[in-house]
Scaffold this motif. Structure first.
Motif, mmCIF file in Angstrom:
data_model
loop_
_atom_site.group_PDB
_atom_site.id
_atom_site.type_symbol
_atom_site.label_atom_id
_atom_site.label_comp_id
_atom_site.label_asym_id
_atom_site.label_seq_id
_atom_site.Cartn_x
_atom_site.Cartn_y
_atom_site.Cartn_z
ATOM 1 N N SER A 210 39.406 50.965 43.447
ATOM 2 C CA SER A 210 39.187 50.537 41.588
ATOM 3 C C SER A 210 38.156 51.463 41.110
ATOM 4 N N PHE A 211 36.980 51.653 42.818
ATOM 5 C CA PHE A 211 36.074 52.711 42.530
ATOM 6 C C PHE A 211 36.059 53.825 42.387
ATOM 7 N N ILE A 212 36.980 54.735 42.564
ATOM 8 C CA ILE A 212 37.954 55.629 42.851
ATOM 9 C C ILE A 212 38.363 56.293 41.179
ATOM 10 N N ALA A 213 39.163 55.800 40.891
ATOM 11 C CA ALA A 213 39.438 55.575 40.276
ATOM 12 C C ALA A 213 38.860 55.000 38.706
ATOM 13 N N GLY A 214 37.968 54.706 38.743
ATOM 14 C CA GLY A 214 36.969 54.633 38.011
ATOM 15 C C GLY A 214 35.833 55.361 36.991
ATOM 16 N N PHE A 215 35.833 56.607 38.306
ATOM 17 C CA PHE A 215 34.805 57.273 38.219
ATOM 18 C C PHE A 215 35.829 58.842 37.561
ATOM 19 N N ALA A 216 36.700 58.533 38.000
ATOM 20 C CA ALA A 216 37.632 59.813 36.909
ATOM 21 C C ALA A 216 37.974 59.703 35.756
ATOM 22 N N ALA A 217 38.241 58.191 35.675
ATOM 23 C CA ALA A 217 38.100 57.846 34.644
ATOM 24 C C ALA A 217 37.511 58.442 33.674
ATOM 25 N N ALA A 218 35.887 58.225 33.641
ATOM 26 C CA ALA A 218 35.089 58.412 33.259
ATOM 27 C C ALA A 218 34.495 60.023 33.048
ATOM 28 N N VAL A 219 34.608 60.676 34.087
ATOM 29 C CA VAL A 219 34.062 62.054 33.578
ATOM 30 C C VAL A 219 35.622 62.404 32.697
ATOM 31 N N ALA A 220 36.716 61.798 32.463
ATOM 32 C CA ALA A 220 37.946 62.176 31.841
ATOM 33 C C ALA A 220 37.678 62.186 30.101
ATOM 34 N N SER A 221 36.551 60.417 30.091
ATOM 35 C CA SER A 221 37.414 60.659 28.640
ATOM 36 C C SER A 221 35.731 59.942 27.688
ATOM 37 N N ASN A 222 34.919 60.295 28.308
ATOM 38 C CA ASN A 222 33.161 60.618 28.032
ATOM 39 C C ASN A 222 33.426 60.849 26.544
ATOM 40 N N PRO A 223 34.148 62.434 26.725
ATOM 41 C CA PRO A 223 33.864 63.283 25.285
ATOM 42 C C PRO A 223 34.218 62.672 24.057
ATOM 43 N N ILE A 224 35.725 62.500 24.565
ATOM 44 C CA ILE A 224 36.245 61.761 23.528
ATOM 45 C C ILE A 224 36.189 59.921 23.275
ATOM 46 N N ASP A 225 35.139 59.358 23.520
ATOM 47 C CA ASP A 225 34.407 58.482 24.194
ATOM 48 C C ASP A 225 33.368 58.126 22.635
ATOM 49 N N VAL A 226 32.199 59.616 22.741
ATOM 50 C CA VAL A 226 31.537 59.670 21.956
ATOM 51 C C VAL A 226 32.182 59.541 20.890
ATOM 52 N N MET A 227 33.011 60.287 20.920
ATOM 53 C CA MET A 227 33.621 60.483 18.679
ATOM 54 C C MET A 227 34.412 59.492 18.547
ATOM 55 N N ARG A 228 34.959 58.570 19.319
ATOM 56 C CA ARG A 228 35.780 57.346 19.183
ATOM 57 C C ARG A 228 34.518 56.498 18.610
ATOM 58 N N THR A 229 33.561 56.532 18.743
ATOM 59 C CA THR A 229 32.254 55.325 18.812
ATOM 60 C C THR A 229 31.581 55.205 17.694
ATOM 61 N N ARG A 230 31.301 56.932 17.430
ATOM 62 C CA ARG A 230 30.597 57.416 16.144
ATOM 63 C C ARG A 230 32.057 57.295 15.286
ATOM 64 N N LEU A 231 32.894 57.712 14.998
ATOM 65 C CA LEU A 231 33.271 57.493 13.557
ATOM 66 C C LEU A 231 33.821 55.718 13.631
ATOM 67 N N MET A 232 34.143 54.321 14.574
ATOM 68 C CA MET A 232 34.244 53.305 14.787
ATOM 69 C C MET A 232 32.490 52.776 14.044
ATOM 70 N N ASN A 233 31.567 53.644 14.274
ATOM 71 C CA ASN A 233 30.397 52.292 13.945
ATOM 72 C C ASN A 233 30.155 53.214 12.552
ATOM 73 N N GLN A 234 30.781 54.294 11.661
ATOM 74 C CA GLN A 234 30.664 54.901 10.153
ATOM 75 C C GLN A 234 31.645 53.318 9.463
#
Length: 300
Positions: A210-234
């Motif tokens: 689980s810990f390995i899977a979480g780290f891999a997912a965080a590295v891959a998804s952070n940039p698009i997560d930032v954009m998603r959060t900013r768009l949704m907040n508007q």
């Protein structure tokens, strides 16, 4: 006869994991929306990091503020987690029946499809969760606090259907990416630990995978997560003025370009630590809960 247990296991495990890690997720949202040049209200860098954010929020807004947005988050996971894991397990079974054995590519394809389907269906709950986490108040025109259902109606009345599906494309992309990384990496890590490290199929193996899977997912998804959060907040209001519309991102590409141009490439990794620390425990709680539910139901 259809087996609905993967859907039930996925939904229950997702809700438990969401409640356990929610304050970290709220802090991640606050970190990701700050520093935007497009909106003067969010231009200030208020939080220096995850721990400073947690301390500042509870000091200025109270301890319960760390759980602002929990109700739509639980509703989202009850539906998103149920559909995502249920569809993934169902597609994986069909793949094995068709080709004889599972493979990394097959698992990735099944995971991406389940991520897109589940995230698209539950996008309205994600929009409301992000806005509540960011500190937006759910109030009507008279200043009265809105309940969960009325909050959805309020977004629809002010912004239309587009408001409820604000950021749906990066959300679907993120879900496909996270699920495509998360679930196959967990399955692969668990299989390697059992075969190569000769570990038992128990809590210790599930914890490490689980810990390995979480780290891999965080590295891959952070940039698009930032954009998603900013768009949704508007809030893209139907009757917005020309000046207000200038403060709205036109879409994912516009958000990406403006973020990198004004804040630098590393702004796309803003909130990485809480995202990783959330995905790590989230995956640990989720996968260990799911595996225990699967083992319990298989004995019945």
């Amino acid at each position: 006869m259809s087996d609905f247990r993967p859907f039930i296991h996925g939904g229950m495990a997702s809700v438990v994991a969401e409640i356990g890690t929610f304050p970290i997720d709220l802090t991640k949202t606050r970190l990701q929306i700050q520093g935007q040049r497009i909106d003067s209200n969010l231009a200030q860098i208020r939080y220096r990091g995850m721990f400073h954010g947690l301390y500042t929020i509870q000091r200025e807004e109270g301890l319960l503020a760390l759980y602002r947005g929990l109700s739509p988050a639980v509703l989202r996971q009850a539906t998103y987690g149920t559909v995502r894991i249920g569809v993934y397990e169902t597609l994986k079974k069909q793949y094995i029946m068709q080709f004889g054995d599972e493979s990394v590519l097959g698992n990735v394809l099944c995971a991406m499809m389940s991520g897109v389907i589940s995230s698209s269906l539950t996008n309205p709950t994600d929009v409301l969760k992000v806005r509540m986490q960011a500190g937006q108040r759910n109030l009507d025109a008279k200043g009265a606090r809105l309940g969960l259902f009325r909050s959805f109606v309020n977004i629809y009345q002010l912004e239309g259907v587009r408001g409820l599906y604000r950021g749906v494309f990066p959300t679907a992309q993120r879900a496909a990416l996270v699920t495509a990384v998360e679930l196959p990496v967990f399955d692969a890590a668990k299989r390697i630990l059992i075969k190569s490290a000769e570990m038992k199929d128990g809590a210790g193996t599930h914890f490490i995978a689980s810990f390995i899977a979480g780290f891999a997912a965080a590295v891959a998804s952070n940039p698009i997560d930032v954009m998603r959060t900013r768009l949704m907040n508007q809030r893209n209001l139907k009757d917005a003025t020309a000046e207000q519309k200038q403060m709205i991102y036109k879409g994912t590409i516009d958000c990406f370009k403006q973020t990198v141009k004004h804040e630098g490439f590393m702004a796309l990794y803003r909130g990485f630590i809480p995202l990783w620390l959330r995905l790590g425990p989230w995956n640990i709680i989720f996968f260990m809960t799911r595996e225990q539910l699967k083992m319990h139901s298989s004995r019945e």
